[in-house]
Design a protein around this motif. Structure first.
Motif, PDB file in Angstrom:
ATOM      1  N   PRO A  99      -5.849 -10.076  -7.873  1.00  0.00           N
ATOM      2  CA  PRO A  99      -6.721  -8.884  -7.887  1.00  0.00           C
ATOM      3  C   PRO A  99      -7.557  -8.726  -9.145  1.00  0.00           C
ATOM      4  CG  PRO A  99      -4.551  -8.326  -7.038  1.00  0.00           C
ATOM      5  CD  PRO A  99      -4.458  -9.724  -7.534  1.00  0.00           C
ATOM      6  N   ALA A 100      -7.196  -9.391 -10.246  1.00  0.00           N
ATOM      7  CA  ALA A 100      -7.975  -9.272 -11.477  1.00  0.00           C
ATOM      8  C   ALA A 100      -9.396  -9.794 -11.302  1.00  0.00           C
ATOM      9  CB  ALA A 100      -7.291 -10.026 -12.621  1.00  0.00           C
ATOM     10  N   ARG A 154       4.610  -7.813 -10.740  1.00  0.00           N
ATOM     11  CA  ARG A 154       4.404  -6.784 -11.759  1.00  0.00           C
ATOM     12  C   ARG A 154       4.087  -7.424 -13.119  1.00  0.00           C
ATOM     13  NH1 ARG A 154       5.550  -1.544 -12.256  1.00  0.00           N
ATOM     14  NH2 ARG A 154       4.550  -1.550 -10.213  1.00  0.00           N
ATOM     15  N   LEU A 155       4.793  -8.513 -13.443  1.00  0.00           N
ATOM     16  CA  LEU A 155       4.506  -9.221 -14.698  1.00  0.00           C
ATOM     17  C   LEU A 155       3.083  -9.772 -14.697  1.00  0.00           C
ATOM     18  CD1 LEU A 155       5.391 -10.485 -17.406  1.00  0.00           C
ATOM     19  CD2 LEU A 155       6.237 -12.441 -16.091  1.00  0.00           C
ATOM     20  N   ALA A 156       2.696 -10.438 -13.604  1.00  0.00           N
ATOM     21  CA  ALA A 156       1.349 -11.008 -13.527  1.00  0.00           C
ATOM     22  C   ALA A 156       0.287  -9.915 -13.544  1.00  0.00           C
ATOM     23  CB  ALA A 156       1.217 -11.851 -12.257  1.00  0.00           C
ATOM     24  N   GLN A 157       0.578  -8.782 -12.919  1.00  0.00           N
ATOM     25  CA  GLN A 157      -0.386  -7.673 -12.910  1.00  0.00           C
ATOM     26  C   GLN A 157      -0.603  -7.135 -14.320  1.00  0.00           C
ATOM     27  OE1 GLN A 157       1.054  -3.960 -11.297  1.00  0.00           O
ATOM     28  NE2 GLN A 157      -0.896  -3.579 -10.260  1.00  0.00           N
ATOM     29  N   THR A 158       0.470  -6.992 -15.077  1.00  0.00           N
ATOM     30  CA  THR A 158       0.359  -6.486 -16.444  1.00  0.00           C
ATOM     31  C   THR A 158      -0.419  -7.448 -17.331  1.00  0.00           C
ATOM     32  OG1 THR A 158       2.478  -5.340 -16.175  1.00  0.00           O
ATOM     33  CG2 THR A 158       1.672  -5.674 -18.423  1.00  0.00           C
ATOM     34  N   LEU A 159      -0.111  -8.745 -17.219  1.00  0.00           N
ATOM     35  CA  LEU A 159      -0.777  -9.736 -18.069  1.00  0.00           C
ATOM     36  C   LEU A 159      -2.245  -9.918 -17.682  1.00  0.00           C
ATOM     37  CD1 LEU A 159       2.051 -12.436 -18.192  1.00  0.00           C
ATOM     38  CD2 LEU A 159       1.445 -10.820 -19.987  1.00  0.00           C
ATOM     39  N   SER A 160      -2.504  -9.967 -16.384  1.00  0.00           N
ATOM     40  CA  SER A 160      -3.878 -10.243 -15.937  1.00  0.00           C
ATOM     41  C   SER A 160      -4.793  -9.040 -16.122  1.00  0.00           C
ATOM     42  CB  SER A 160      -3.876 -10.660 -14.466  1.00  0.00           C
ATOM     43  OG  SER A 160      -3.361  -9.629 -13.637  1.00  0.00           O
ATOM     44  N   SER A 161      -4.237  -7.830 -16.244  1.00  0.00           N
ATOM     45  CA  SER A 161      -5.093  -6.666 -16.458  1.00  0.00           C
ATOM     46  C   SER A 161      -5.827  -6.781 -17.794  1.00  0.00           C
ATOM     47  CB  SER A 161      -4.257  -5.389 -16.420  1.00  0.00           C
ATOM     48  OG  SER A 161      -3.285  -5.392 -17.452  1.00  0.00           O
ATOM     49  N   ARG A 162      -5.175  -7.381 -18.796  1.00  0.00           N
ATOM     50  CA  ARG A 162      -5.832  -7.587 -20.084  1.00  0.00           C
ATOM     51  C   ARG A 162      -6.952  -8.612 -19.963  1.00  0.00           C
ATOM     52  NH1 ARG A 162      -1.704  -9.003 -22.691  1.00  0.00           N
ATOM     53  NH2 ARG A 162      -1.986 -11.252 -22.602  1.00  0.00           N
ATOM     54  N   VAL A 163      -6.690  -9.666 -19.190  1.00  0.00           N
ATOM     55  CA  VAL A 163      -7.717 -10.689 -18.995  1.00  0.00           C
ATOM     56  C   VAL A 163      -8.864 -10.143 -18.149  1.00  0.00           C
ATOM     57  CG1 VAL A 163      -8.143 -13.022 -18.132  1.00  0.00           C
ATOM     58  CG2 VAL A 163      -5.951 -12.470 -19.183  1.00  0.00           C
ATOM     59  N   GLY A 164      -8.528  -9.290 -17.148  1.00  0.00           N
ATOM     60  CA  GLY A 164      -9.563  -8.756 -16.277  1.00  0.00           C
ATOM     61  C   GLY A 164     -10.588  -7.912 -17.003  1.00  0.00           C
ATOM     62  N   SER A 166     -11.591  -8.523 -20.121  1.00  0.00           N
ATOM     63  CA  SER A 166     -12.124  -9.286 -21.253  1.00  0.00           C
ATOM     64  C   SER A 166     -13.609  -9.576 -21.063  1.00  0.00           C
ATOM     65  CB  SER A 166     -11.354 -10.599 -21.414  1.00  0.00           C
ATOM     66  OG  SER A 166     -11.525 -11.411 -20.263  1.00  0.00           O
ATOM     67  N   GLU A 167     -14.275  -9.809 -22.189  1.00  0.00           N
ATOM     68  CA  GLU A 167     -15.702 -10.106 -22.147  1.00  0.00           C
ATOM     69  C   GLU A 167     -15.987 -11.486 -21.588  1.00  0.00           C
ATOM     70  OE1 GLU A 167     -17.176  -9.494 -26.043  1.00  0.00           O
ATOM     71  OE2 GLU A 167     -16.895  -7.318 -26.032  1.00  0.00           O
ATOM     72  N   TYR A 168     -15.070 -12.448 -21.849  1.00  0.00           N
ATOM     73  CA  TYR A 168     -15.360 -13.791 -21.344  1.00  0.00           C
ATOM     74  C   TYR A 168     -15.268 -13.862 -19.826  1.00  0.00           C
ATOM     75  CZ  TYR A 168     -10.220 -14.235 -21.593  1.00  0.00           C
ATOM     76  OH  TYR A 168      -8.859 -14.048 -21.460  1.00  0.00           O
ATOM     77  N   LEU A 169     -14.391 -13.037 -19.214  1.00  0.00           N
ATOM     78  CA  LEU A 169     -14.349 -13.015 -17.752  1.00  0.00           C
ATOM     79  C   LEU A 169     -15.569 -12.288 -17.196  1.00  0.00           C
ATOM     80  CD1 LEU A 169     -12.756 -13.813 -15.274  1.00  0.00           C
ATOM     81  CD2 LEU A 169     -11.515 -11.655 -15.415  1.00  0.00           C
ATOM     82  N   ALA A 170     -16.025 -11.234 -17.879  1.00  0.00           N
ATOM     83  CA  ALA A 170     -17.249 -10.555 -17.450  1.00  0.00           C
ATOM     84  C   ALA A 170     -18.444 -11.493 -17.543  1.00  0.00           C
ATOM     85  CB  ALA A 170     -17.478  -9.318 -18.306  1.00  0.00           C
ATOM     86  N   ALA A 171     -18.482 -12.319 -18.589  1.00  0.00           N
ATOM     87  CA  ALA A 171     -19.568 -13.284 -18.714  1.00  0.00           C
ATOM     88  C   ALA A 171     -19.510 -14.327 -17.602  1.00  0.00           C
ATOM     89  CB  ALA A 171     -19.497 -13.972 -20.080  1.00  0.00           C
TER      90      ALA A 171
END
Length: 638
Positions: A99-100, A154-164, A166-171
């Motif tokens: 979902p991220a 739940r672990l993956a959701q917590t970790l990937s929310s930070r990546v989701g 991020s500026e590099y993913l937006a780019a």
């Protein structure tokens, strides 16, 4: 997953866990091949025999050797635990991490699914699976995977929310990178390590859960057998031969400990990665020591004002893959009361590391040495960080470069500022709060009373930077070390903050060291500047000489000033730049570090390191061929 990546080669618990896992893997591979037939073949002449030299754990009701069956069961037990964990991991990553890259609506929907799944008791999910699919090894694996899925999600959701966010993913989204590639190249690599640690620990827990299901009769069914099944059969003859249940029980405990110990070792390594370097002392070499006095004779003391801060021969080293890396080498300078000194240089020149080391805030793992380091009459050399911190106390204020991480996001800004007078000065709650509000108002933060009640995330970048300046000044320090204090400020606020810093130093008599890569900022504020290049001070010069670059002695200083555009710069011509790049400080630098970029370099510059010595322009310079209006191109002047 390798021990080198996680730095486990020097951890005793990790080595023991890896050895234990090695034994389990060998048994899983070889035991069914060597003893597979003997473990399943009935022997009517040896039914329920007690332990003996021929049968160490005795035999079961069909005359089969219990020890051989325990060893052969290693393969099925481990394979089931690993497969169930991997199935739960894959399903959890799909629910929690995918979902991220799908957007906010998908994240909310999947979060609801995860929360609902977690609300069901684990045992209820397992029993419901058994009822629907029937008993058996496959059902046990599926049941365990279903119970593991929501925790992994739940672990993956917590970790990937930070990546989701991020500026590099937006780019990547803006560049049109596909969602599949966003997931595999941007999300998964950035959450891999914590997930691997969790998987390692979960395998041990899964092994115990599968053994429990088989022990209860809803897992592996005859003629197949795993450790849980053998434990159940052993309990049937526990009163006649208690040893029959020991073998499978010890195997379950042994495997569970192996995976749990490895998981704990990996988790500990991830927690301590910033503070520990997995390097061999033999490869790293001996710890750095202060440069010998004979390398540069100590100057004879002269009549004059006593320095507030005196630094001589400061070096900072960090452990690296091939040995010690020295980004700061043999730095010497003095700061006098009421003086504002700037430190300028390109990125990576060692400005911030030098000043943070002086303030006893060197990064973790750094080795700081100095021939002499004195502050306000106190000798700081040889003191532990804790002892030096007590000596410095509120006498040194620090303005950090990154205002976002320097403030505690869990505390209100006013509370953080009030900690200084409350902890160090013994002020009460109300006086400390009033002092914090006044400090915020001094740095031109509007509505200081209301702003003091807000959290750092409610401040803009410029306001956070001004709050840091207020925090550094609230204890009336003798020395303020400002690391890029105007980075996040607009031009108007920048001038106000610089004027405030200058006025505060004039009123209190405090000195200040301002680190910046902007010569123009330092020219407005400072009385003199220290020019750093490749970890060394190459020139100590009065700021009044900057408008006349021809009077500057070091070629690097002249190049820095020449690259600064002004209103008279011809916009039709390319901007002046310094050719080349700074040297790689992970490798030893021979001679003058600026020689490769200097137009006046000679063979001596490439072989001998110049020493910082007094020069006729009133400051100091480290150059074999200084270039000012009186030196010309004469060689040999230092």
């Amino acid at each position: 997953m390798t021990t080198r990546r996680f730095g486990l080669s020097g951890q005793p618990m990790a080595i023991i866990a890896l050895c234990m896992l090695g034994v389990l893997v060998l048994l899983a591979v070889l035991a069914p091949v060597l003893w597979g037939e003997a473990a399943v073949k009935a022997n009517p002449d040896a039914i329920a025999l007690p332990p003996s030299a021929e049968h160490l754990l005795g035999t079961d009701k069909l005359g089969r050797d219990i020890l051989l069956r325990t060893l052969v069961a290693s393969r099925l037990s481990l394979v089931m635990a690993v497969v169930a964990t991997l199935m739960g991991l894959c399903a959890g990553l799909l629910l929690g991490a995918v979902p991220a890259v799908l957007g906010p609506r998908a994240q909310r929907w999947f979060a609801g699914v995860i929360n609902t799944w977690l609300a069901f008791p684990v045992l209820l999910v397992a029993m419901l699976t058994v009822i629907l699919l029937g008993t058996g090894a496959t059902t046990a694996v599926i049941a365990l995977a279903l119970t593991m899925t929501p925790s992994f999600a739940r672990l993956a959701q917590t970790l990937s929310s930070r990546v989701g966010g991020s500026e590099y993913l937006a780019a990547a989204r803006m560049l049109g990178v596909s969602q599949r590639r966003q997931f595999t190249r941007y999300v998964l690599p950035n959450i891999a390590e914590p997930v691997i640690v969790n998987v390692t620990s979960s395998i041990g827990g899964g092994l115990l859960a599968l053994s429990s299901l088989s022990f209860l009769g809803v897992g592996v069914q005859p003629p197949d057998f795993d450790w849980g099944r053998l434990l159940s059969e052993g309990f049937g003859q526990v009163y006649n031969s208690p040893v029959a249940a020991i073998g499978p029980g010890v195997a379950v405990v042994f495997a569970g400990l192996a995976f749990s110990m490895l998981g704990e070792s990996l988790a500990g390594q991830l927690r301590d990665r910033e503070n520990r370097k997995a390097l061999s002392p033999r490869k790293l070499g001996p710890a750095p020591v202060a440069v010998e006095q004979a390398a540069r004779p100590e100057a004879t003391p002269e009549e004059g004002p006593v320095p507030l801060l005196e630094v001589d021969g400061l070096s900072v080293s960090f452990p690296g893959p091939e040995g010690w890396i020295r980004p700061v080498q043999d730095v010497s300078f003095s700061i006098y009361p009421g003086e504002i000194v700037g430190v300028v240089g390109e990125s990576g020149s060692g400005k911030s590391v030098t000043m943070m080391s002086v303030a006893q805030l060197a990064p973790a793992g750094a080795a700081v040495t100095a021939r002499r380091l004195r502050f306000d009459g106190d000798d700081l050399t040889g003191l532990t960080p804790a002892a030096a911190g007590k000596v410095l106390g509120t006498r040194v204020g620090v303005v950090f470069q990154d205002s976002l991480t320097a403030l505690n996001p869990a505390l209100r800004v006013g509370t953080q500022l009030a900690e200084v007078p409350r902890v160090h000065l013994g002020a009460g709650r109300k006086p400390a709060r009033a002092q914090a509000v006044r400090a915020l108002d001094d740095v031109r933060i509007p509505e200081a009373e209301r702003r003091a009640q807000q959290f750092p995330h409610e401040f803009s970048g410029g306001m956070r930077q001004r709050a840091l300046i207020a925090m550094a000044q609230i204890g009336s320090p003798s020395l303020i070390i400002a690391d890029e204090p105007t980075t996040a400020l607009d031009v108007t606020v920048q001038r106000r903050v610089l004027a405030l810093l200058r006025n505060k130093c004039a009123e209190s008599g405090a000195a200040a060291v301002v680190v910046s890569h902007d010569v123009a900022v330092l020219a407005e504020l400072c009385g003199r500047i220290l020019v750093m290049y490749a970890g060394r001070v190459v020139e100590d010069v009065d700021i009044a000489l900057l408008p006349t670059p021809e009077r500057l002695a070091h070629p690097y200083t002249r190049a820095l000033v020449a690259s600064l555009p002004d209103l008279d710069t011809d916009r039709g011509e390319p901007l002046v730049t310094i050719p080349g790049e700074p040297p790689d400080l992970s490798r030893p630098v021979t001679g003058c570090a600026f020689a490769a970029r200097c137009a006046f370099a000679t063979a001596r510059c490439e072989s001998e390191t110049p020493v910082l010595t007094p020069y006729r322009h009133g400051g100091r310079v480290a150059c074999w061929h200084p270039q000012d209006d009186t030196a010309g191109h004469e060689e040999g002047e230092a």
